[in-house]
Design an enzyme around this catalytic site. Structure first.
Site, PDB file in Angstrom:
ATOM      1  N   ASP A 160       0.832  -1.206   0.000  1.00 13.60           N
ATOM      2  CA  ASP A 160       0.000   0.000   0.000  1.00 13.60           C
ATOM      3  C   ASP A 160       0.868   1.260   0.000  1.00 13.60           C
ATOM      4  O   ASP A 160       1.951   1.268   0.583  1.00 13.60           O
ATOM      5  CB  ASP A 160      -0.895  -0.029   1.256  1.00 13.60           C
ATOM      6  CG  ASP A 160      -2.042   0.969   1.153  1.00 13.60           C
ATOM      7  OD1 ASP A 160      -2.302   1.482   0.043  1.00 13.60           O
ATOM      8  OD2 ASP A 160      -2.673   1.237   2.190  1.00 13.60           O
ATOM      9  N   ARG A 163       0.083   7.680  -2.695  1.00 15.93           N
ATOM     10  CA  ARG A 163       0.643   8.762  -1.864  1.00 15.93           C
ATOM     11  C   ARG A 163       2.101   9.048  -2.237  1.00 15.93           C
ATOM     12  O   ARG A 163       2.558  10.182  -2.234  1.00 15.93           O
ATOM     13  CB  ARG A 163       0.536   8.387  -0.369  1.00 15.93           C
ATOM     14  CG  ARG A 163      -0.847   8.693   0.204  1.00 15.93           C
ATOM     15  CD  ARG A 163      -1.080   7.984   1.500  1.00 15.93           C
ATOM     16  NE  ARG A 163      -1.279   6.553   1.286  1.00 15.93           N
ATOM     17  CZ  ARG A 163      -1.155   5.633   2.242  1.00 15.93           C
ATOM     18  NH1 ARG A 163      -0.817   6.010   3.455  1.00 15.93           N
ATOM     19  NH2 ARG A 163      -1.382   4.374   1.970  1.00 15.93           N
ATOM     20  N   HIS A 204       2.504   3.450  -9.090  1.00 16.65           N
ATOM     21  CA  HIS A 204       2.355   2.015  -9.337  1.00 16.65           C
ATOM     22  C   HIS A 204       3.600   1.446 -10.050  1.00 16.65           C
ATOM     23  O   HIS A 204       4.038   0.340  -9.767  1.00 16.65           O
ATOM     24  CB  HIS A 204       1.098   1.742 -10.168  1.00 16.65           C
ATOM     25  CG  HIS A 204      -0.176   2.069  -9.436  1.00 16.65           C
ATOM     26  ND1 HIS A 204      -0.408   1.678  -8.136  1.00 16.65           N
ATOM     27  CD2 HIS A 204      -1.297   2.753  -9.812  1.00 16.65           C
ATOM     28  CE1 HIS A 204      -1.604   2.096  -7.748  1.00 16.65           C
ATOM     29  NE2 HIS A 204      -2.158   2.762  -8.747  1.00 16.65           N
ATOM     30  N   SER A 247      -7.028  -5.969  -5.762  1.00 14.68           N
ATOM     31  CA  SER A 247      -8.134  -6.612  -5.036  1.00 14.68           C
ATOM     32  C   SER A 247      -9.403  -6.594  -5.888  1.00 14.68           C
ATOM     33  O   SER A 247      -9.534  -5.788  -6.825  1.00 14.68           O
ATOM     34  CB  SER A 247      -8.391  -5.886  -3.713  1.00 14.68           C
ATOM     35  OG  SER A 247      -9.131  -4.713  -3.942  1.00 14.68           O
ATOM     36  N   TRP A 307     -11.580  -2.838  -8.752  1.00 16.95           N
ATOM     37  CA  TRP A 307     -12.309  -2.508  -9.993  1.00 16.95           C
ATOM     38  C   TRP A 307     -13.081  -1.213  -9.846  1.00 16.95           C
ATOM     39  O   TRP A 307     -13.496  -0.608 -10.834  1.00 16.95           O
ATOM     40  CB  TRP A 307     -13.283  -3.632 -10.368  1.00 16.95           C
ATOM     41  CG  TRP A 307     -12.635  -4.930 -10.745  1.00 16.95           C
ATOM     42  CD1 TRP A 307     -12.695  -6.090 -10.025  1.00 16.95           C
ATOM     43  CD2 TRP A 307     -11.854  -5.228 -11.907  1.00 16.95           C
ATOM     44  NE1 TRP A 307     -11.993  -7.085 -10.658  1.00 16.95           N
ATOM     45  CE2 TRP A 307     -11.471  -6.589 -11.829  1.00 16.95           C
ATOM     46  CE3 TRP A 307     -11.444  -4.482 -13.014  1.00 16.95           C
ATOM     47  CZ2 TRP A 307     -10.695  -7.216 -12.805  1.00 16.95           C
ATOM     48  CZ3 TRP A 307     -10.667  -5.112 -13.989  1.00 16.95           C
ATOM     49  CH2 TRP A 307     -10.312  -6.454 -13.877  1.00 16.95           C
ATOM     50  N   LEU A 317      11.547 -20.101  -4.160  1.00 17.51           N
ATOM     51  CA  LEU A 317      10.496 -19.218  -3.629  1.00 17.51           C
ATOM     52  C   LEU A 317       9.233 -19.382  -4.467  1.00 17.51           C
ATOM     53  O   LEU A 317       9.302 -19.369  -5.702  1.00 17.51           O
ATOM     54  CB  LEU A 317      10.965 -17.753  -3.717  1.00 17.51           C
ATOM     55  CG  LEU A 317       9.902 -16.681  -3.425  1.00 17.51           C
ATOM     56  CD1 LEU A 317       9.575 -16.654  -1.924  1.00 17.51           C
ATOM     57  CD2 LEU A 317      10.382 -15.295  -3.851  1.00 17.51           C
ATOM     58  N   ARG A 371      -5.146  -2.509   8.560  1.00 16.54           N
ATOM     59  CA  ARG A 371      -6.306  -3.376   8.300  1.00 16.54           C
ATOM     60  C   ARG A 371      -5.932  -4.448   7.288  1.00 16.54           C
ATOM     61  O   ARG A 371      -4.909  -4.349   6.611  1.00 16.54           O
ATOM     62  CB  ARG A 371      -7.501  -2.550   7.821  1.00 16.54           C
ATOM     63  CG  ARG A 371      -7.228  -1.682   6.630  1.00 16.54           C
ATOM     64  CD  ARG A 371      -8.484  -0.950   6.125  1.00 16.54           C
ATOM     65  NE  ARG A 371      -8.109  -0.003   5.099  1.00 16.54           N
ATOM     66  CZ  ARG A 371      -7.906   1.307   5.304  1.00 16.54           C
ATOM     67  NH1 ARG A 371      -8.088   1.831   6.496  1.00 16.54           N
ATOM     68  NH2 ARG A 371      -7.547   2.101   4.310  1.00 16.54           N
ATOM     69  N   LEU A 372      -6.817  -5.467   7.183  1.00 13.22           N
ATOM     70  CA  LEU A 372      -6.509  -6.614   6.314  1.00 13.22           C
ATOM     71  C   LEU A 372      -7.117  -6.493   4.918  1.00 13.22           C
ATOM     72  O   LEU A 372      -6.691  -7.190   3.987  1.00 13.22           O
ATOM     73  CB  LEU A 372      -6.974  -7.923   6.961  1.00 13.22           C
ATOM     74  CG  LEU A 372      -6.211  -8.339   8.225  1.00 13.22           C
ATOM     75  CD1 LEU A 372      -6.745  -9.659   8.755  1.00 13.22           C
ATOM     76  CD2 LEU A 372      -4.714  -8.468   7.958  1.00 13.22           C
ATOM     77  N   SER A 373      -8.126  -5.639   4.757  1.00 13.70           N
ATOM     78  CA  SER A 373      -8.679  -5.364   3.430  1.00 13.70           C
ATOM     79  C   SER A 373      -9.010  -6.626   2.617  1.00 13.70           C
ATOM     80  O   SER A 373      -8.636  -6.735   1.441  1.00 13.70           O
ATOM     81  CB  SER A 373      -7.718  -4.474   2.624  1.00 13.70           C
ATOM     82  OG  SER A 373      -7.479  -3.269   3.306  1.00 13.70           O
TER      83      SER A 373
HETATM   84  C1  FPP Z   1      -2.144   0.222  -3.275  1.00 17.96           C
HETATM   85  O1  FPP Z   1      -1.642   1.535  -3.314  1.00 17.96           O
HETATM   86  C2  FPP Z   1      -1.589  -0.527  -4.369  1.00 17.96           C
HETATM   87  C3  FPP Z   1      -2.317  -1.099  -5.372  1.00 17.96           C
HETATM   88  C4  FPP Z   1      -3.782  -1.023  -5.468  1.00 17.96           C
HETATM   89  C5  FPP Z   1      -1.669  -1.811  -6.461  1.00 17.96           C
HETATM   90  C6  FPP Z   1      -0.445  -2.564  -6.107  1.00 17.96           C
HETATM   91  C7  FPP Z   1       0.353  -2.654  -7.335  1.00 17.96           C
HETATM   92  C8  FPP Z   1       1.675  -2.625  -7.404  1.00 17.96           C
HETATM   93  C9  FPP Z   1       2.583  -2.632  -6.238  1.00 17.96           C
HETATM   94  C10 FPP Z   1       2.285  -2.561  -8.733  1.00 17.96           C
HETATM   95  C11 FPP Z   1       2.949  -3.828  -9.110  1.00 17.96           C
HETATM   96  C12 FPP Z   1       2.029  -4.889  -9.250  1.00 17.96           C
HETATM   97  C13 FPP Z   1       1.722  -5.511 -10.366  1.00 17.96           C
HETATM   98  C14 FPP Z   1       0.489  -5.174 -11.080  1.00 17.96           C
HETATM   99  C15 FPP Z   1       2.556  -6.598 -10.863  1.00 17.96           C
HETATM  100  P1  FPP Z   1      -2.665   2.725  -3.469  1.00 17.96           P
HETATM  101  O2  FPP Z   1      -2.771   3.045  -4.902  1.00 17.96           O
HETATM  102  O3  FPP Z   1      -3.952   2.403  -2.805  1.00 17.96           O
HETATM  103  O4  FPP Z   1      -1.888   3.853  -2.696  1.00 17.96           O
HETATM  104  P2  FPP Z   1      -2.525   4.990  -1.782  1.00 17.96           P
HETATM  105  O5  FPP Z   1      -3.182   4.302  -0.605  1.00 17.96           O
HETATM  106  O6  FPP Z   1      -1.322   5.779  -1.376  1.00 17.96           O
HETATM  107  O7  FPP Z   1      -3.470   5.746  -2.649  1.00 17.96           O
END
Ligand code: FPP
Length: 232
Positions: free
Chosen positions: A13, A17, A30, A58, A62, A124, A174-176
């Site tokens: 997460d 930010r 991302h 998750s 979507w 792994l 949280r576990l979301s």
């Molecule tokens: C949460 O951060 C992250 C995600 C919803 C996507 C996780 C994806 C990656 C780490 C990219 C690499 C993965 C792939 C597809 C191979 P957020 O966007 O909710 O961040 P925020 O809480 O700061 O807004």
């Protein structure tokens, strides 16, 4: 070499930010998150983690704007295609958990190809959770069983090992809807580090913290995880 049974799960997460703080679009966060995933995968393989499950998308994601969803699916597809050498070099078997039927065709084919190419990896097991909901997985698993209340048969149906250490980056606690059954006795580790900044040192710190925990599983034996003591 025998694969370690230590299972670490990560809720990655903080990408958004991380980008906001730099005045960049969310996609840049991302993309940096994807780089962090590559580094952590290699580190996990070096540090003797047997299974690493990461929350990449998750079932609730979507709900995000279509452009962000498209960007994440594109990132997934390209990540899978370009990480095959890294997987081979580090003995990584990659698989994807979650629904497949809503994933765009390009990404779905890339998943199938990556699973095929890496199936011999014995160091792994990297599991990417994509279009994943733990509640949905539990409902699915329950459909396949007669109602006999047998926990071990249910766990076998779920086909997902218990988590030893659950790490969540980005400061939320949280576990979301992630691995709810599997985390029944997981040790939880929350860090304010935003996912794109999370690196091998942060993983080492989380494992060091975990090694000091006393896992009792409801009983009385107070002992740190011997797999870490043995330097797995
Ligand atoms: C949460 O951060 C992250 C995600 C919803 C996507 C996780 C994806 C990656 C780490 C990219 C690499 C993965 C792939 C597809 C191979 P957020 O966007 O909710 O961040 P925020 O809480 O700061 O807004």
């Amino acid at each position: 070499m025998t694969q370690s049974t230590l299972h670490v799960a990560i809720i990655m997460d903080g990408n958004g930010r991380w980008a906001d703080r730099r005045g960049l679009p969310r996609f840049a966060g991302h993309r940096s998150g994807e780089r962090a995933l590559r580094g952590v995968t290699k580190a996990a393989s070096r540090q003797g983690i047997g299974t690493l499950t990461v929350y990449a998308f998750s079932a609730d994601n979507w709900k995000r704007p279509p452009a962000e969803v498209r960007a994440l699916m594109f990132l997934l597809e390209t990540h899978l295609a370009k990480e095959m050498d890294m997987c081979r070099e580090n003995g990584v078997r990659l698989s994807v958990i979650g629904r497949r039927d809503r994933i765009p065709e390009g990404a779905r084919l890339a998943i199938e190809e990556a699973e095929r190419i890496t199936r011999g990896g014995s160091q792994l097991h990297l599991r990417l959770a994509v279009d994943y909901s733990s509640r949905d997985a539990l409902v699915e698993a329950s459909k396949c069983l007669a109602n006999d209340g047998d926990r071990s048969r249910f766990a076998a149906e779920l086909d997902s090992p218990d988590v030893d250490l659950l790490i969540r980056t980005g400061g939320e606690k949280r576990l979301s809807d992630f691995l709810l059954w599997e985390c029944a006795y997981a040790e939880l580790y929350f860090t304010p580090v935003l996912w794109p900044d999370f690196n091998e040192d942060d993983l080492t710190e989380a494992l060091a913290d975990y090694s000091k925990r006393q896992r009792r599983f409801g009983g009385l034996i107070e002992k740190a995880d011997p797999r870490l003591a043995a330097g797995v």
